[in-house]
Scaffold this motif. Sequence first.
Motif, PDB file in Angstrom:
ATOM      1  N   HIS A 186       0.844  -1.192   0.000  1.00 24.06           N
ATOM      2  CA  HIS A 186       0.000   0.000   0.000  1.00 24.06           C
ATOM      3  C   HIS A 186       0.882   1.247   0.000  1.00 24.06           C
ATOM      4  O   HIS A 186       2.084   1.183   0.295  1.00 24.06           O
ATOM      5  CB  HIS A 186      -0.981  -0.018   1.176  1.00 24.06           C
ATOM      6  CG  HIS A 186      -0.355  -0.167   2.516  1.00 24.06           C
ATOM      7  ND1 HIS A 186       0.009   0.914   3.290  1.00 24.06           N
ATOM      8  CD2 HIS A 186      -0.029  -1.271   3.244  1.00 24.06           C
ATOM      9  CE1 HIS A 186       0.517   0.486   4.433  1.00 24.06           C
ATOM     10  NE2 HIS A 186       0.508  -0.833   4.430  1.00 24.06           N
ATOM     11  N   PRO A 187       0.340   2.410  -0.353  1.00 25.59           N
ATOM     12  CA  PRO A 187       1.170   3.605  -0.569  1.00 25.59           C
ATOM     13  C   PRO A 187       2.040   3.996   0.609  1.00 25.59           C
ATOM     14  O   PRO A 187       3.226   4.319   0.422  1.00 25.59           O
ATOM     15  CB  PRO A 187       0.135   4.689  -0.893  1.00 25.59           C
ATOM     16  CG  PRO A 187      -1.001   3.944  -1.512  1.00 25.59           C
ATOM     17  CD  PRO A 187      -1.057   2.640  -0.776  1.00 25.59           C
ATOM     18  N   TRP A 188       1.488   3.977   1.820  1.00 27.55           N
ATOM     19  CA  TRP A 188       2.289   4.403   2.962  1.00 27.55           C
ATOM     20  C   TRP A 188       3.413   3.416   3.253  1.00 27.55           C
ATOM     21  O   TRP A 188       4.503   3.794   3.656  1.00 27.55           O
ATOM     22  CB  TRP A 188       1.412   4.582   4.196  1.00 27.55           C
ATOM     23  CG  TRP A 188       2.144   5.217   5.335  1.00 27.55           C
ATOM     24  CD1 TRP A 188       2.399   6.544   5.511  1.00 27.55           C
ATOM     25  CD2 TRP A 188       2.739   4.551   6.451  1.00 27.55           C
ATOM     26  NE1 TRP A 188       3.110   6.751   6.668  1.00 27.55           N
ATOM     27  CE2 TRP A 188       3.333   5.550   7.264  1.00 27.55           C
ATOM     28  CE3 TRP A 188       2.833   3.220   6.851  1.00 27.55           C
ATOM     29  CZ2 TRP A 188       4.005   5.249   8.434  1.00 27.55           C
ATOM     30  CZ3 TRP A 188       3.502   2.917   8.014  1.00 27.55           C
ATOM     31  CH2 TRP A 188       4.079   3.920   8.801  1.00 27.55           C
ATOM     32  N   GLU A 189       3.156   2.136   2.997  1.00 33.89           N
ATOM     33  CA  GLU A 189       4.191   1.118   3.177  1.00 33.89           C
ATOM     34  C   GLU A 189       5.329   1.337   2.182  1.00 33.89           C
ATOM     35  O   GLU A 189       6.507   1.228   2.527  1.00 33.89           O
ATOM     36  CB  GLU A 189       3.590  -0.272   2.997  1.00 33.89           C
ATOM     37  CG  GLU A 189       4.573  -1.411   3.174  1.00 33.89           C
ATOM     38  CD  GLU A 189       3.992  -2.762   2.839  1.00 33.89           C
ATOM     39  OE1 GLU A 189       4.593  -3.771   3.230  1.00 33.89           O
ATOM     40  OE2 GLU A 189       2.932  -2.815   2.180  1.00 33.89           O
ATOM     41  N   LEU A 190       4.970   1.648   0.932  1.00 31.13           N
ATOM     42  CA  LEU A 190       5.997   1.945  -0.066  1.00 31.13           C
ATOM     43  C   LEU A 190       6.869   3.110   0.388  1.00 31.13           C
ATOM     44  O   LEU A 190       8.095   3.058   0.295  1.00 31.13           O
ATOM     45  CB  LEU A 190       5.349   2.317  -1.407  1.00 31.13           C
ATOM     46  CG  LEU A 190       4.762   1.228  -2.294  1.00 31.13           C
ATOM     47  CD1 LEU A 190       4.267   1.855  -3.584  1.00 31.13           C
ATOM     48  CD2 LEU A 190       5.784   0.147  -2.596  1.00 31.13           C
ATOM     49  N   PHE A 191       6.215   4.164   0.873  1.00 32.34           N
ATOM     50  CA  PHE A 191       6.942   5.339   1.329  1.00 32.34           C
ATOM     51  C   PHE A 191       7.847   5.009   2.509  1.00 32.34           C
ATOM     52  O   PHE A 191       9.029   5.371   2.530  1.00 32.34           O
ATOM     53  CB  PHE A 191       5.927   6.430   1.714  1.00 32.34           C
ATOM     54  CG  PHE A 191       6.510   7.568   2.494  1.00 32.34           C
ATOM     55  CD1 PHE A 191       7.442   8.418   1.921  1.00 32.34           C
ATOM     56  CD2 PHE A 191       6.119   7.798   3.811  1.00 32.34           C
ATOM     57  CE1 PHE A 191       7.978   9.475   2.650  1.00 32.34           C
ATOM     58  CE2 PHE A 191       6.646   8.842   4.535  1.00 32.34           C
ATOM     59  CZ  PHE A 191       7.579   9.692   3.960  1.00 32.34           C
ATOM     60  N   GLY A 192       7.309   4.309   3.502  1.00 35.02           N
ATOM     61  CA  GLY A 192       8.097   3.982   4.684  1.00 35.02           C
ATOM     62  C   GLY A 192       9.292   3.108   4.374  1.00 35.02           C
ATOM     63  O   GLY A 192      10.326   3.195   5.046  1.00 35.02           O
ATOM     64  N   ARG A 260      -9.656   7.097  -0.620  1.00 34.51           N
ATOM     65  CA  ARG A 260      -9.417   5.704  -0.989  1.00 34.51           C
ATOM     66  C   ARG A 260      -7.935   5.390  -1.224  1.00 34.51           C
ATOM     67  O   ARG A 260      -7.570   4.218  -1.348  1.00 34.51           O
ATOM     68  CB  ARG A 260     -10.235   5.343  -2.232  1.00 34.51           C
ATOM     69  CG  ARG A 260     -11.735   5.321  -1.984  1.00 34.51           C
ATOM     70  CD  ARG A 260     -12.491   5.146  -3.275  1.00 34.51           C
ATOM     71  NE  ARG A 260     -12.227   6.267  -4.193  1.00 34.51           N
ATOM     72  CZ  ARG A 260     -12.676   6.319  -5.453  1.00 34.51           C
ATOM     73  NH1 ARG A 260     -13.396   5.314  -5.941  1.00 34.51           N
ATOM     74  NH2 ARG A 260     -12.393   7.369  -6.218  1.00 34.51           N
ATOM     75  N   LEU A 261      -7.094   6.423  -1.273  1.00 36.37           N
ATOM     76  CA  LEU A 261      -5.651   6.174  -1.303  1.00 36.37           C
ATOM     77  C   LEU A 261      -5.234   5.459  -0.025  1.00 36.37           C
ATOM     78  O   LEU A 261      -4.267   4.697  -0.008  1.00 36.37           O
ATOM     79  CB  LEU A 261      -4.891   7.495  -1.470  1.00 36.37           C
ATOM     80  CG  LEU A 261      -3.393   7.409  -1.723  1.00 36.37           C
ATOM     81  CD1 LEU A 261      -3.087   6.720  -3.042  1.00 36.37           C
ATOM     82  CD2 LEU A 261      -2.759   8.805  -1.701  1.00 36.37           C
ATOM     83  N   ALA A 262      -5.985   5.712   1.060  1.00 36.97           N
ATOM     84  CA  ALA A 262      -5.835   4.970   2.327  1.00 36.97           C
ATOM     85  C   ALA A 262      -4.397   4.997   2.847  1.00 36.97           C
ATOM     86  O   ALA A 262      -3.747   3.963   2.989  1.00 36.97           O
ATOM     87  CB  ALA A 262      -6.325   3.529   2.165  1.00 36.97           C
ATOM     88  N   VAL A 263      -3.914   6.197   3.143  1.00 38.53           N
ATOM     89  CA  VAL A 263      -2.537   6.371   3.599  1.00 38.53           C
ATOM     90  C   VAL A 263      -2.459   6.100   5.098  1.00 38.53           C
ATOM     91  O   VAL A 263      -3.125   6.752   5.898  1.00 38.53           O
ATOM     92  CB  VAL A 263      -2.030   7.788   3.287  1.00 38.53           C
ATOM     93  CG1 VAL A 263      -0.609   7.972   3.810  1.00 38.53           C
ATOM     94  CG2 VAL A 263      -2.079   8.034   1.781  1.00 38.53           C
TER      95      VAL A 263
END
Length: 302
Positions: A186-192, A260-263
């Motif tokens: 998910h997007p926040w996981e990618l960022f982290g 729905r980006l669900a960050v």
Amino acid sequence: MKIQFTFSNDLKLVYNLFDTDSAKFFTDAVQLLTPADINPTSFKNGFDSETFIPERIARLYAVADTINSLYPGQINIVPLEPNWRQALQQMHTHFPDLTHNLPGEELQRATPLLGEFNDLIHWLEKELNRKHNGSLLDKSWATICLDFNRAPDCCHVPIPESDYQHFTHQLYFGNLHLHYDNVGRHPWELFGSKDYVCPQDQVISQTQMSPSCNMYFNDWDILRNNQQALSLDKYTARFDKFYHERGGQNFFKYAQDDPRLAVGYLKIGKLVNINDFNSILAREQLRTQLAASSLIGWTIFE
């Protein structure tokens, strides 16, 4: 409603649960499960678990070898030196690939191995980040993850549209959040994870939920309030930059202001006695207790 988690050293943690559809689902679904259903690999991150890193690395390569013995050449085994982060990201891409492409009977046989492979990668990402990253935010990271996702009695349902507003990346001490329940990143996981390797078709914003949940025991709020760590504004700005570097809406499928980006993760509750832990010392004492304990059960009550 409240939930009380009871640990082996007679420690009890009570959380107020929100009046939301997702929290109500959690209340019902978690009562169908027991501590025996928890994935042991994911259970604790932080809590001085750095000593387990060599053992977990060896196990990751052993599991990868076993998967390759069943499905030759499917896992590209990458050494963790010199770039452990990129190595883990590259190996992780094989988990969604195999999960989505193996025939039904083969997937059923492979799921325990694939699941452990995935869990070891995520555990190592967090622990190696704590070990090698100088950030105080990273070094204070401590979670208990009740990952039921592969348990036979674990329920999986779509996330209610009304509850996307409760997603947040402010994963502060005392928070209770639902865990990720899709196969992908998910997007926040990618960022982290600073993941520039994951292909677009494996980026899956959170669309479904299970009773799997995370309890957080870090010092992020104190460090930020004391200006000892990256402020929330600067942290959010870094995510904004990453979002656009990876391709923005074309890559993530959702605009940055689309719920729905669900960050982050879906918040469903908060520790009742959180004011007892306003100092880092008090939190360190609790983390010491948690490090030495196991979870023996939970109770829902009003």
